[in-house]
Design an enzyme around this catalytic site. Sequence first.
Site, PDB file in Angstrom:
ATOM      1  N   ARG A 155      67.939  42.868  60.314  1.00  0.00           N
ATOM      2  CA  ARG A 155      66.711  43.288  59.623  1.00  0.00           C
ATOM      3  C   ARG A 155      65.716  42.144  59.509  1.00  0.00           C
ATOM      4  O   ARG A 155      64.507  42.341  59.677  1.00  0.00           O
ATOM      5  CB  ARG A 155      67.051  43.837  58.235  1.00  0.00           C
ATOM      6  CG  ARG A 155      67.601  45.255  58.317  1.00  0.00           C
ATOM      7  CD  ARG A 155      68.528  45.560  57.169  1.00  0.00           C
ATOM      8  NE  ARG A 155      67.855  45.653  55.894  1.00  0.00           N
ATOM      9  CZ  ARG A 155      68.472  45.493  54.721  1.00  0.00           C
ATOM     10  NH1 ARG A 155      69.761  45.214  54.683  1.00  0.00           N
ATOM     11  NH2 ARG A 155      67.787  45.596  53.606  1.00  0.00           N
TER      12      ARG A 155
ATOM     13  N   ARG B 151      72.114  42.685  45.716  1.00  0.00           N
ATOM     14  CA  ARG B 151      71.738  44.099  45.589  1.00  0.00           C
ATOM     15  C   ARG B 151      72.825  45.002  46.180  1.00  0.00           C
ATOM     16  O   ARG B 151      73.095  46.079  45.664  1.00  0.00           O
ATOM     17  CB  ARG B 151      70.395  44.337  46.299  1.00  0.00           C
ATOM     18  CG  ARG B 151      69.897  45.768  46.220  1.00  0.00           C
ATOM     19  CD  ARG B 151      68.485  45.926  46.765  1.00  0.00           C
ATOM     20  NE  ARG B 151      68.412  45.781  48.207  1.00  0.00           N
ATOM     21  CZ  ARG B 151      67.281  45.766  48.911  1.00  0.00           C
ATOM     22  NH1 ARG B 151      66.121  45.847  48.303  1.00  0.00           N
ATOM     23  NH2 ARG B 151      67.291  45.650  50.216  1.00  0.00           N
TER      24      ARG B 151
ATOM     25  N   LYS C 273      59.625  44.068  46.921  1.00  0.00           N
ATOM     26  CA  LYS C 273      58.544  45.052  47.005  1.00  0.00           C
ATOM     27  C   LYS C 273      58.786  46.220  46.042  1.00  0.00           C
ATOM     28  O   LYS C 273      57.873  46.657  45.355  1.00  0.00           O
ATOM     29  CB  LYS C 273      58.414  45.593  48.436  1.00  0.00           C
ATOM     30  CG  LYS C 273      58.124  44.499  49.472  1.00  0.00           C
ATOM     31  CD  LYS C 273      57.890  45.088  50.853  1.00  0.00           C
ATOM     32  CE  LYS C 273      59.123  45.712  51.486  1.00  0.00           C
ATOM     33  NZ  LYS C 273      60.159  44.746  51.911  1.00  0.00           N
TER      34      LYS C 273
ATOM     35  N   ARG D 212      73.995  50.756  49.574  1.00  0.00           N
ATOM     36  CA  ARG D 212      73.366  50.801  50.895  1.00  0.00           C
ATOM     37  C   ARG D 212      74.216  50.040  51.909  1.00  0.00           C
ATOM     38  O   ARG D 212      74.460  48.845  51.751  1.00  0.00           O
ATOM     39  CB  ARG D 212      71.966  50.175  50.829  1.00  0.00           C
ATOM     40  CG  ARG D 212      70.938  51.089  50.235  1.00  0.00           C
ATOM     41  CD  ARG D 212      69.595  50.408  50.081  1.00  0.00           C
ATOM     42  NE  ARG D 212      69.091  49.802  51.314  1.00  0.00           N
ATOM     43  CZ  ARG D 212      67.878  49.275  51.427  1.00  0.00           C
ATOM     44  NH1 ARG D 212      67.061  49.280  50.398  1.00  0.00           N
ATOM     45  NH2 ARG D 212      67.493  48.738  52.561  1.00  0.00           N
TER      46      ARG D 212
ATOM     47  N   ARG E 278      55.126  49.137  59.227  1.00  0.00           N
ATOM     48  CA  ARG E 278      56.043  48.089  59.670  1.00  0.00           C
ATOM     49  C   ARG E 278      55.833  47.717  61.122  1.00  0.00           C
ATOM     50  O   ARG E 278      56.535  46.844  61.637  1.00  0.00           O
ATOM     51  CB  ARG E 278      57.458  48.605  59.526  1.00  0.00           C
ATOM     52  CG  ARG E 278      58.312  47.902  58.476  1.00  0.00           C
ATOM     53  CD  ARG E 278      59.572  48.745  58.373  1.00  0.00           C
ATOM     54  NE  ARG E 278      60.690  48.087  57.804  1.00  0.00           N
ATOM     55  CZ  ARG E 278      61.128  48.282  56.550  1.00  0.00           C
ATOM     56  NH1 ARG E 278      60.438  49.021  55.715  1.00  0.00           N
ATOM     57  NH2 ARG E 278      62.236  47.720  56.154  1.00  0.00           N
TER      58      ARG E 278
HETATM   59  P1  ADP Z   1      64.410  46.846  53.351  1.00  0.00           P
HETATM   60  O1  ADP Z   1      62.957  46.498  53.172  1.00  0.00           O
HETATM   61  O2  ADP Z   1      65.301  46.267  52.295  1.00  0.00           O
HETATM   62  O3  ADP Z   1      64.942  46.600  54.734  1.00  0.00           O
HETATM   63  P2  ADP Z   1      63.745  49.708  53.260  1.00  0.00           P
HETATM   64  O4  ADP Z   1      64.294  50.561  52.191  1.00  0.00           O
HETATM   65  O5  ADP Z   1      62.282  49.465  53.278  1.00  0.00           O
HETATM   66  O6  ADP Z   1      64.602  48.388  53.120  1.00  0.00           O
HETATM   67  O7  ADP Z   1      64.152  50.293  54.705  1.00  0.00           O
HETATM   68  C1  ADP Z   1      65.474  50.597  55.039  1.00  0.00           C
HETATM   69  C2  ADP Z   1      65.549  51.036  56.510  1.00  0.00           C
HETATM   70  O8  ADP Z   1      64.779  52.238  56.686  1.00  0.00           O
HETATM   71  C3  ADP Z   1      64.964  50.057  57.522  1.00  0.00           C
HETATM   72  O9  ADP Z   1      65.887  49.070  57.920  1.00  0.00           O
HETATM   73  C4  ADP Z   1      64.594  51.015  58.662  1.00  0.00           C
HETATM   74  O10 ADP Z   1      65.724  51.394  59.421  1.00  0.00           O
HETATM   75  C5  ADP Z   1      64.101  52.248  57.945  1.00  0.00           C
HETATM   76  N1  ADP Z   1      62.636  52.183  57.689  1.00  0.00           N
HETATM   77  C6  ADP Z   1      62.037  52.148  56.472  1.00  0.00           C
HETATM   78  N2  ADP Z   1      60.699  52.108  56.612  1.00  0.00           N
HETATM   79  C7  ADP Z   1      60.447  52.101  57.950  1.00  0.00           C
HETATM   80  C8  ADP Z   1      59.262  52.044  58.744  1.00  0.00           C
HETATM   81  N3  ADP Z   1      58.050  51.980  58.169  1.00  0.00           N
HETATM   82  N4  ADP Z   1      59.395  52.048  60.093  1.00  0.00           N
HETATM   83  C9  ADP Z   1      60.586  52.122  60.676  1.00  0.00           C
HETATM   84  N5  ADP Z   1      61.744  52.162  60.000  1.00  0.00           N
HETATM   85  C10 ADP Z   1      61.692  52.161  58.646  1.00  0.00           C
END
Ligand code: ADP
Length: 195
Positions: free
Chosen positions: A146, A128, A14, A134, A89
């Site tokens: 996740r 990554r 994404k 991270r 999400r």
């Molecule tokens: P990825 O898609 O690789 O898991 P992101 O950078 O989108 O990574 O998100 C990292 C973390 O941030 C998620 O695992 C969650 O804990 C939190 N997070 C990000 N966006 C949201 C969201 N829209 N709702 C709830 N938690 C979120």
Amino acid sequence: MLNIVLFGPPGAGKGTQSQKLIEEFGLTHISTGDLFRKHLGEGTELGKKARAFMDEGRLVPDQLVIDMVDDRLREENNLQGIIFDGFPRTIPQAKALDELLNQKETPITGMIALSVPDDELIARIVERGKTSGRADDQDKAKIATRLQVYQTETLPVATYYETQGRYELIDGVGSIDNIYERIKEAVARLQNIAG
Ligand code: ADP
């Protein structure tokens, strides 16, 4: 305006594809993951609240996410449009986003979902993790959490847009440029539907 939700599991690409869309269409990127990581880095109150959830690969509670996006949208006046990455999400987040955008009279044009098999996702995230710094990219158990959270809590959001006829599912395997071409075709279809 072109308001796109770019959707898919962790590691689907994404962020990478968002960058290409931003360059070509002049859009603003709103990534809730990036925003949370910024708060973490700056040690804000929100960052402190979000850290435990993020470190474990669980979702941050909806209200914290929604308030953060609300704040971000208030400072945004890009008339070209916005790419939402990693948000919404959950179904409550999707409903809240519709309400926030109703106030701005600029609805979501549609969702573009990237489909990638789990074994490929895990390989990409591990790769990554070697450079991203991270914590959630560097631990097999956190990656598994996740992917599971995605299946149970996030996937229903795709149905939310699909039943409204504003949804495009894209094959997210291939070269970055090939996938981007598929995304652009999907953008054109969504724009046609939106009129
Ligand atoms: P990825 O898609 O690789 O898991 P992101 O950078 O989108 O990574 O998100 C990292 C973390 O941030 C998620 O695992 C969650 O804990 C939190 N997070 C990000 N966006 C949201 C969201 N829209 N709702 C709830 N938690 C979120």
